[in-house]
Design a protein around this motif. Structure first.
Motif, mmCIF file in Angstrom:
data_model
loop_
_atom_site.group_PDB
_atom_site.id
_atom_site.type_symbol
_atom_site.label_atom_id
_atom_site.label_comp_id
_atom_site.label_asym_id
_atom_site.label_seq_id
_atom_site.Cartn_x
_atom_site.Cartn_y
_atom_site.Cartn_z
ATOM 1 N N LYS A 23 0.837 -1.201 0.000
ATOM 2 C CA LYS A 23 0.000 0.000 0.000
ATOM 3 C C LYS A 23 0.864 1.240 0.000
ATOM 4 C CE LYS A 23 -3.861 2.245 2.381
ATOM 5 N NZ LYS A 23 -4.774 2.198 3.558
ATOM 6 N N GLY A 24 0.620 2.124 -0.960
ATOM 7 C CA GLY A 24 1.392 3.355 -1.061
ATOM 8 C C GLY A 24 0.749 4.498 -0.292
ATOM 9 N N PRO A 25 1.355 5.683 -0.363
ATOM 10 C CA PRO A 25 0.855 6.843 0.381
ATOM 11 C C PRO A 25 -0.448 7.372 -0.207
ATOM 12 C CG PRO A 25 2.672 7.480 -1.045
ATOM 13 C CD PRO A 25 2.570 5.989 -1.135
ATOM 14 N N THR A 26 -1.160 8.168 0.574
ATOM 15 C CA THR A 26 -2.393 8.812 0.124
ATOM 16 C C THR A 26 -2.218 10.330 0.158
ATOM 17 O OG1 THR A 26 -3.301 8.757 2.378
ATOM 18 C CG2 THR A 26 -3.841 6.915 0.925
ATOM 19 N N ASN A 27 -3.021 11.033 -0.640
ATOM 20 C CA ASN A 27 -2.918 12.485 -0.759
ATOM 21 C C ASN A 27 -3.117 13.181 0.588
ATOM 22 O OD1 ASN A 27 -2.652 12.000 -3.475
ATOM 23 N ND2 ASN A 27 -4.732 12.605 -4.001
ATOM 24 N N THR A 41 3.611 0.776 2.800
ATOM 25 C CA THR A 41 3.693 -0.557 3.392
ATOM 26 C C THR A 41 4.212 -1.563 2.373
ATOM 27 O OG1 THR A 41 1.853 -0.075 4.893
ATOM 28 C CG2 THR A 41 2.407 -2.395 4.540
ATOM 29 N N VAL A 42 5.239 -2.326 2.765
ATOM 30 C CA VAL A 42 5.825 -3.349 1.897
ATOM 31 C C VAL A 42 5.845 -4.672 2.650
ATOM 32 C CG1 VAL A 42 7.236 -1.715 0.601
ATOM 33 C CG2 VAL A 42 8.169 -2.783 2.658
ATOM 34 N N SER A 43 5.969 -5.767 1.900
ATOM 35 C CA SER A 43 5.978 -7.082 2.529
ATOM 36 C C SER A 43 7.398 -7.456 2.958
ATOM 37 C CB SER A 43 5.437 -8.136 1.563
ATOM 38 O OG SER A 43 6.329 -8.302 0.472
ATOM 39 N N THR A 60 16.100 7.775 2.938
ATOM 40 C CA THR A 60 16.361 6.386 2.540
ATOM 41 C C THR A 60 16.290 5.493 3.775
ATOM 42 O OG1 THR A 60 17.787 7.084 0.711
ATOM 43 C CG2 THR A 60 18.030 4.820 1.481
ATOM 44 N N ILE A 61 15.661 4.331 3.619
ATOM 45 C CA ILE A 61 15.547 3.378 4.719
ATOM 46 C C ILE A 61 16.032 2.025 4.224
ATOM 47 C CG2 ILE A 61 13.990 2.279 6.371
ATOM 48 C CD1 ILE A 61 12.093 4.694 5.845
ATOM 49 N N THR A 62 16.926 1.391 4.975
ATOM 50 C CA THR A 62 17.393 0.052 4.630
ATOM 51 C C THR A 62 16.919 -0.920 5.695
ATOM 52 O OG1 THR A 62 19.499 0.193 5.832
ATOM 53 C CG2 THR A 62 19.450 1.070 3.577
ATOM 54 N N SER A 63 16.680 -2.142 5.299
ATOM 55 C CA SER A 63 16.207 -3.150 6.251
ATOM 56 C C SER A 63 17.274 -3.501 7.285
ATOM 57 C CB SER A 63 15.770 -4.411 5.503
ATOM 58 O OG SER A 63 16.849 -4.928 4.726
ATOM 59 N N SER A 64 18.533 -3.265 6.945
ATOM 60 C CA SER A 64 19.618 -3.630 7.864
ATOM 61 C C SER A 64 20.010 -2.501 8.811
ATOM 62 C CB SER A 64 20.859 -4.060 7.061
ATOM 63 O OG SER A 64 21.269 -3.010 6.199
ATOM 64 N N GLN A 65 19.946 -1.244 8.328
ATOM 65 C CA GLN A 65 20.440 -0.119 9.131
ATOM 66 C C GLN A 65 19.341 0.852 9.559
ATOM 67 O OE1 GLN A 65 23.545 1.785 6.918
ATOM 68 N NE2 GLN A 65 24.932 0.034 7.021
ATOM 69 N N GLY A 66 18.150 0.759 8.988
ATOM 70 C CA GLY A 66 17.085 1.697 9.324
ATOM 71 C C GLY A 66 17.166 2.964 8.495
ATOM 72 N N GLN A 77 8.994 7.287 10.979
ATOM 73 C CA GLN A 77 8.673 6.329 12.017
ATOM 74 C C GLN A 77 8.363 5.014 11.311
ATOM 75 O OE1 GLN A 77 5.543 7.825 14.513
ATOM 76 N NE2 GLN A 77 6.861 9.327 15.520
ATOM 77 N N ASN A 78 8.763 3.910 11.933
ATOM 78 C CA ASN A 78 8.596 2.603 11.297
ATOM 79 C C ASN A 78 7.717 1.694 12.147
ATOM 80 O OD1 ASN A 78 10.456 3.508 9.352
ATOM 81 N ND2 ASN A 78 12.183 2.756 10.565
ATOM 82 N N TYR A 79 6.911 0.899 11.455
ATOM 83 C CA TYR A 79 6.012 -0.041 12.121
ATOM 84 C C TYR A 79 6.165 -1.406 11.455
ATOM 85 C CZ TYR A 79 4.093 4.575 13.131
ATOM 86 O OH TYR A 79 3.950 5.884 13.481
ATOM 87 N N THR A 80 6.406 -2.441 12.272
ATOM 88 C CA THR A 80 6.643 -3.776 11.727
ATOM 89 C C THR A 80 5.655 -4.772 12.304
ATOM 90 O OG1 THR A 80 9.011 -3.299 11.521
ATOM 91 C CG2 THR A 80 8.355 -5.598 11.405
ATOM 92 N N SER A 81 5.066 -5.578 11.421
ATOM 93 C CA SER A 81 4.241 -6.700 11.849
ATOM 94 C C SER A 81 4.900 -7.981 11.354
ATOM 95 C CB SER A 81 2.821 -6.562 11.305
ATOM 96 O OG SER A 81 2.826 -6.629 9.891
ATOM 97 N N ASP A 82 4.204 -9.109 11.428
ATOM 98 C CA ASP A 82 4.806 -10.402 11.080
ATOM 99 C C ASP A 82 5.347 -10.420 9.652
ATOM 100 O OD1 ASP A 82 4.256 -11.320 13.569
ATOM 101 O OD2 ASP A 82 2.378 -12.317 13.014
ATOM 102 N N ASN A 83 4.545 -9.944 8.697
ATOM 103 C CA ASN A 83 4.937 -10.056 7.289
ATOM 104 C C ASN A 83 4.956 -8.719 6.559
ATOM 105 O OD1 ASN A 83 5.176 -12.981 7.208
ATOM 106 N ND2 ASN A 83 2.945 -12.999 7.460
ATOM 107 N N GLU A 84 4.785 -7.619 7.291
ATOM 108 C CA GLU A 84 4.722 -6.311 6.638
ATOM 109 C C GLU A 84 5.593 -5.294 7.364
ATOM 110 O OE1 GLU A 84 0.653 -5.108 6.472
ATOM 111 O OE2 GLU A 84 0.062 -6.640 5.020
ATOM 112 N N PHE A 85 6.058 -4.315 6.597
ATOM 113 C CA PHE A 85 6.827 -3.202 7.154
ATOM 114 C C PHE A 85 6.210 -1.910 6.629
ATOM 115 C CE2 PHE A 85 10.051 0.078 6.472
ATOM 116 C CZ PHE A 85 10.597 0.213 7.747
ATOM 117 N N THR A 86 5.905 -0.965 7.536
ATOM 118 C CA THR A 86 5.339 0.331 7.138
ATOM 119 C C THR A 86 6.302 1.446 7.508
ATOM 120 O OG1 THR A 86 3.055 -0.422 7.375
ATOM 121 C CG2 THR A 86 3.431 1.949 7.432
ATOM 122 N N SER A 87 6.624 2.259 6.530
ATOM 123 C CA SER A 87 7.444 3.450 6.760
ATOM 124 C C SER A 87 6.531 4.680 6.704
ATOM 125 C CB SER A 87 8.535 3.573 5.693
ATOM 126 O OG SER A 87 9.172 4.839 5.772
#
Length: 222
Positions: A23-27, A41-43, A60-66, A77-87
């Motif tokens: 899911k991408g950003p909204t206006n 939001t990405v998987s 820029t956000i990397t999965s290894s360094q943030g 701000q970042n939010y993580t669930s089991d299978n999704e990551f939201t920036s």
């Protein structure tokens, strides 16, 4: 990799996994000087996520360094669930010239998800006199000025608690060299009683219109 549930999956050569842009950003429409927030939001499996403002990378956000922040005006701000990551991209102290496209881009993806940011300016609004005395059968003009707005505000008039018909006032717009708009509205009326006249200026980013009022005191000539 396959198309599943209308989500596009991408394969990173050599890494042996797929990921999706869910899911991408909204206006968003905000007042200049306030915050604007956008979510992407990405998987699971993503590696690099880049936020762009009008085509220019701002975070820029990397999965290894943030998050790799290059400006204190663009944070996340970042939010993580089991299978999704939201920036969540946060733009602080927004500026008028930042209106435009906000993009969420994933490394090695040809697809970007984008939204539009509209930054608006809440200018000034005034009627020169707070009170005005009018005698019977006298026609008066009440002038309301809105200065330094973006976009030009929508002007309406009220008498006491009722809206006045648009045929009773005329409105002109002009634009200054700074890109801001000025509006002049003139209400013509022949009072028959004491009343409070209110000029209202509205733009989308304002939760309630700005207003300016004048009390017209009616004096019977007899």
């Amino acid at each position: 990799c396959v198309f599943t549930d209308c989500r596009v999956f991408f394969f990173l050569p050599g890494l042996g996994f797929c990921y999706s842009l869910i899911k991408g950003p909204t206006n968003a429409t905000v007042l200049a000087g306030s915050e604007a927030r956008f979510n992407c939001t990405v998987s699971k499996g993503w590696v690099v996520l880049i936020w762009l403002s009008n085509g220019n990378p701002v975070l820029t956000i990397t999965s290894s360094q943030g998050a790799i922040e290059t400006s204190d005006r663009f944070t996340s701000q970042n939010y993580t669930s089991d299978n999704e990551f939201t920036s969540e991209l946060i733009i602080h102290n927004t500026r008028l010239n930042e209106s435009g496209k906000i993009e969420c881009s994933i490394q090695q993806s040809s697809e970007n998800n984008f939204a539009f940011l509209s930054v608006q300016v809440n200018g000034s609004l005034f009627i020169k006199n707070n009170t005005l005395t009018v005698t019977e059968n006298k026609t008066v003009e009440i002038v309301c000025e809105a200065l330094g707005w973006a976009p030009a505000p929508d002007i309406t008039w009220m008498t006491n608690d009722s809206f006045i018909d648009k045929s009773r006032y005329v409105t002109w717009q002009s634009q200054g060299s700074n890109g801001l708009h000025n509006v002049l509205s003139v209400l013509t009326l022949t009072p028959t009683d004491t009343e409070i006249l209110t000029c209202l200026a509205a733009i989308e980013a304002l939760p309630n219109p700005q207003n300016a009022s004048v009390t017209v005191i009616f004096v019977n000539s007899t």
